[in-house]
Design a protein around this motif. Structure first.
Motif, PDB file in Angstrom:
ATOM      1  N   GLN A 109      -4.479   1.999  -8.485  1.00  0.00           N
ATOM      2  CA  GLN A 109      -3.733   2.051  -7.227  1.00  0.00           C
ATOM      3  C   GLN A 109      -4.399   2.930  -6.177  1.00  0.00           C
ATOM      4  O   GLN A 109      -4.083   2.829  -4.993  1.00  0.00           O
ATOM      5  CB  GLN A 109      -2.319   2.584  -7.488  1.00  0.00           C
ATOM      6  CG  GLN A 109      -1.503   1.729  -8.428  1.00  0.00           C
ATOM      7  CD  GLN A 109      -0.183   2.391  -8.777  1.00  0.00           C
ATOM      8  OE1 GLN A 109       0.879   1.930  -8.389  1.00  0.00           O
ATOM      9  NE2 GLN A 109      -0.244   3.481  -9.508  1.00  0.00           N
ATOM     10  N   ASN A 110      -5.320   3.802  -6.610  1.00  0.00           N
ATOM     11  CA  ASN A 110      -5.922   4.771  -5.702  1.00  0.00           C
ATOM     12  C   ASN A 110      -7.411   4.546  -5.476  1.00  0.00           C
ATOM     13  O   ASN A 110      -8.099   5.431  -4.956  1.00  0.00           O
ATOM     14  CB  ASN A 110      -5.687   6.192  -6.243  1.00  0.00           C
ATOM     15  CG  ASN A 110      -4.217   6.553  -6.262  1.00  0.00           C
ATOM     16  OD1 ASN A 110      -3.497   6.269  -5.308  1.00  0.00           O
ATOM     17  ND2 ASN A 110      -3.764   7.141  -7.346  1.00  0.00           N
ATOM     18  N   VAL A 111      -7.925   3.369  -5.847  1.00  0.00           N
ATOM     19  CA  VAL A 111      -9.366   3.152  -5.724  1.00  0.00           C
ATOM     20  C   VAL A 111      -9.839   3.138  -4.272  1.00  0.00           C
ATOM     21  O   VAL A 111     -11.005   3.410  -3.996  1.00  0.00           O
ATOM     22  CB  VAL A 111      -9.809   1.849  -6.434  1.00  0.00           C
ATOM     23  CG1 VAL A 111      -9.572   1.939  -7.930  1.00  0.00           C
ATOM     24  CG2 VAL A 111      -9.105   0.633  -5.836  1.00  0.00           C
ATOM     25  N   ASP A 112      -8.945   2.823  -3.347  1.00  0.00           N
ATOM     26  CA  ASP A 112      -9.336   2.806  -1.939  1.00  0.00           C
ATOM     27  C   ASP A 112      -9.253   4.179  -1.284  1.00  0.00           C
ATOM     28  O   ASP A 112      -9.646   4.341  -0.129  1.00  0.00           O
ATOM     29  CB  ASP A 112      -8.463   1.821  -1.156  1.00  0.00           C
ATOM     30  CG  ASP A 112      -8.682   0.383  -1.596  1.00  0.00           C
ATOM     31  OD1 ASP A 112      -9.791   0.071  -2.064  1.00  0.00           O
ATOM     32  OD2 ASP A 112      -7.727  -0.414  -1.500  1.00  0.00           O
ATOM     33  N   HIS A 113      -8.735   5.147  -2.014  1.00  0.00           N
ATOM     34  CA  HIS A 113      -8.545   6.474  -1.439  1.00  0.00           C
ATOM     35  C   HIS A 113      -9.736   7.394  -1.657  1.00  0.00           C
ATOM     36  O   HIS A 113      -9.883   8.393  -0.944  1.00  0.00           O
ATOM     37  CB  HIS A 113      -7.282   7.132  -2.007  1.00  0.00           C
ATOM     38  CG  HIS A 113      -6.037   6.373  -1.692  1.00  0.00           C
ATOM     39  ND1 HIS A 113      -4.843   6.598  -2.339  1.00  0.00           N
ATOM     40  CD2 HIS A 113      -5.779   5.383  -0.802  1.00  0.00           C
ATOM     41  CE1 HIS A 113      -3.917   5.767  -1.859  1.00  0.00           C
ATOM     42  NE2 HIS A 113      -4.471   5.034  -0.925  1.00  0.00           N
ATOM     43  N   SER A 114     -10.551   7.105  -2.671  1.00  0.00           N
ATOM     44  CA  SER A 114     -11.719   7.951  -2.917  1.00  0.00           C
ATOM     45  C   SER A 114     -12.737   7.201  -3.761  1.00  0.00           C
ATOM     46  O   SER A 114     -12.363   6.422  -4.653  1.00  0.00           O
ATOM     47  CB  SER A 114     -11.325   9.246  -3.625  1.00  0.00           C
ATOM     48  OG  SER A 114     -11.075   9.027  -4.995  1.00  0.00           O
ATOM     49  N   PRO A 115     -14.027   7.438  -3.503  1.00  0.00           N
ATOM     50  CA  PRO A 115     -15.067   6.806  -4.332  1.00  0.00           C
ATOM     51  C   PRO A 115     -15.010   7.279  -5.775  1.00  0.00           C
ATOM     52  O   PRO A 115     -15.380   6.535  -6.694  1.00  0.00           O
ATOM     53  CB  PRO A 115     -16.369   7.221  -3.639  1.00  0.00           C
ATOM     54  CG  PRO A 115     -16.025   8.398  -2.776  1.00  0.00           C
ATOM     55  CD  PRO A 115     -14.596   8.216  -2.384  1.00  0.00           C
ATOM     56  N   GLY A 117       0.816  -1.200   0.000  1.00  0.00           N
ATOM     57  CA  GLY A 117       0.000   0.000   0.000  1.00  0.00           C
ATOM     58  C   GLY A 117       0.853   1.255   0.000  1.00  0.00           C
ATOM     59  O   GLY A 117       2.077   1.221   0.157  1.00  0.00           O
ATOM     60  N   CYS A 159      -0.135   5.296   1.242  1.00  0.00           N
ATOM     61  CA  CYS A 159      -1.122   6.311   1.592  1.00  0.00           C
ATOM     62  C   CYS A 159      -0.390   7.561   2.077  1.00  0.00           C
ATOM     63  O   CYS A 159       0.841   7.596   2.167  1.00  0.00           O
ATOM     64  CB  CYS A 159      -2.075   5.788   2.659  1.00  0.00           C
ATOM     65  SG  CYS A 159      -1.267   5.402   4.231  1.00  0.00           S
ATOM     66  N   ARG A 163     -12.470   5.105  -7.607  1.00  0.00           N
ATOM     67  CA  ARG A 163     -13.001   3.762  -7.861  1.00  0.00           C
ATOM     68  C   ARG A 163     -14.032   3.790  -8.995  1.00  0.00           C
ATOM     69  O   ARG A 163     -14.030   2.918  -9.868  1.00  0.00           O
ATOM     70  CB  ARG A 163     -13.615   3.171  -6.593  1.00  0.00           C
ATOM     71  CG  ARG A 163     -14.144   1.745  -6.797  1.00  0.00           C
ATOM     72  CD  ARG A 163     -14.583   1.110  -5.502  1.00  0.00           C
ATOM     73  NE  ARG A 163     -13.461   0.816  -4.620  1.00  0.00           N
ATOM     74  CZ  ARG A 163     -12.718  -0.289  -4.708  1.00  0.00           C
ATOM     75  NH1 ARG A 163     -12.958  -1.195  -5.659  1.00  0.00           N
ATOM     76  NH2 ARG A 163     -11.727  -0.488  -3.870  1.00  0.00           N
ATOM     77  N   THR A 193      -5.763  -5.767  -4.204  1.00  0.00           N
ATOM     78  CA  THR A 193      -6.503  -6.738  -3.391  1.00  0.00           C
ATOM     79  C   THR A 193      -7.979  -6.389  -3.237  1.00  0.00           C
ATOM     80  O   THR A 193      -8.764  -7.221  -2.769  1.00  0.00           O
ATOM     81  CB  THR A 193      -5.862  -6.846  -2.004  1.00  0.00           C
ATOM     82  OG1 THR A 193      -5.845  -5.542  -1.391  1.00  0.00           O
ATOM     83  CG2 THR A 193      -4.439  -7.371  -2.101  1.00  0.00           C
ATOM     84  N   THR A 194      -8.378  -5.177  -3.600  1.00  0.00           N
ATOM     85  CA  THR A 194      -9.779  -4.774  -3.413  1.00  0.00           C
ATOM     86  C   THR A 194     -10.484  -4.523  -4.743  1.00  0.00           C
ATOM     87  O   THR A 194     -11.506  -3.841  -4.786  1.00  0.00           O
ATOM     88  CB  THR A 194      -9.871  -3.508  -2.533  1.00  0.00           C
ATOM     89  OG1 THR A 194      -9.230  -2.407  -3.198  1.00  0.00           O
ATOM     90  CG2 THR A 194      -9.222  -3.743  -1.186  1.00  0.00           C
TER      91      THR A 194
END
Length: 304
Positions: free
Chosen positions: A273-279, A9, A11, A282, A153-154
């Protein structure tokens, strides 16, 4: 030599720890530093000095970052219009598992550079003579994509499987291309957002991360071929001006659509790589993957 393990990760907290450690090592004050961007790298603007601190996401990228430093020194010696390293700072040092470099902060003013500016800059870059002692890696059009897929992973398994097959198919297509332009040094990511206009009006080149030895068609596609034919972000007259400025119409070259599809995959997995950082990231990633399953142009993508 033991390889430093790749951190999982990346962040803002990870980047900030490396920032503090690197600034302390360099004798700079990190207090009040502002995050400019978090993407392939983290960029911080120091409040205490005209410095941008660039933090690569993994110590495994140390060879690439050393290459960037070498390219920056070459372009400065050649008096090429490009961003400069900040003097008297240790460069490409590893802190908290990240590779850190220090760059001179540049003020941006006036109209943002456009596609024709990108074409002009790429022509200048391709014409400047590279020193023989500066070794560049051979260009890999899908570099880092497999690592990005391995780390995702997500993301839905069916999307990962689709992208892996896409990579395999595109490597096969790329290996069969007959290039029209002579190979040479390339920027690798030479779009208009990697340009900056100074207050005096001069446009300079940024970001040497993807520099390599490879086909000039890649730069031309990235700079103005893909924005025109792939995304419809340029008017026909704008594209004609860019073609005149560089001297090559890549959309007339038979390999253009292979390069275009490869570039689409690199853009999509970069965002992944940044999908978990903002909707928003994603949603845009999912939009891009869905559109890649069909080859309808222009792509309806939002710039990120």
């Amino acid at each position: 030599m033991t390889k430093t393990p790749t951190p999982q990760g990346f962040c803002e907290q990870d980047a900030y720890r490396a920032l503090v450690a690197a600034c302390e090592h360099a004798g700079l004050d990190s207090r009040g530093a502002a995050l400019i961007r978090l993407g392939e790298n983290a960029l911080y603007r120091l409040a205490s000095a005209p410095v941008v601190v660039r933090i690569a996401r993994s110590a495994d990228l140390l060879p690439d970052v050393r290459k960037e430093v070498g390219v920056a020194r070459w372009l400065e010696e050649a008096d090429f219009p490009s961003v400069r390293l900040f003097p008297d700072c240790p460069q490409a040092t590893v802190h908290d598992g990240r590779v850190v470099t220090f760059w001179r902060y540049e003020v941006s003013e006036g109209p943002a550079p456009g596609f024709t500016d990108a074409a002009v800059m790429l022509r200048k870059l391709h014409d400047v003579v590279k020193p023989t002692d500066l070794l560049l890696p051979l260009f890999d059009p899908l570099a880092r994509v497999e690592d990005r897929l391995d780390s995702a992973t997500t993301v839905a398994e069916e999307d990962i499987a689709f992208l892996r097959q896409r990579v395999k198919d595109l490597y096969a297509e790329y290996s069969r291309l007959d290039f029209a332009l002579p190979a040479g040094h390339i920027h690798g990511d030479g779009h208009k957002n990697n340009l900056l206009r100074r207050p005096d009006g001069e446009v300079i080149l940024l970001d040497f991360e993807a520099f390599a030895w490879g086909p000039r068609e890649w730069d031309v596609c990235t700079g103005f071929g893909l924005p025109f034919r792939g995304f419809g972000w340029m008017l026909p007259e704008e594209y004609a001006q860019a073609v005149e400025a560089y001297g090559f119409d890549i959309t007339e070259w038979p390999g253009f659509h292979t390069i275009r599809r490869i570039r689409e995959v690199t853009m999509t997995t970069w965002l992944m790589q940044n999908v978990d950082h903002s909707p928003e990231a994603r949603a845009e990633f999912e939009r891009r993957v869905a559109s890649l399953r069909h080859d309808e142009l222009p792509r309806v993508w939002q710039p990120f």
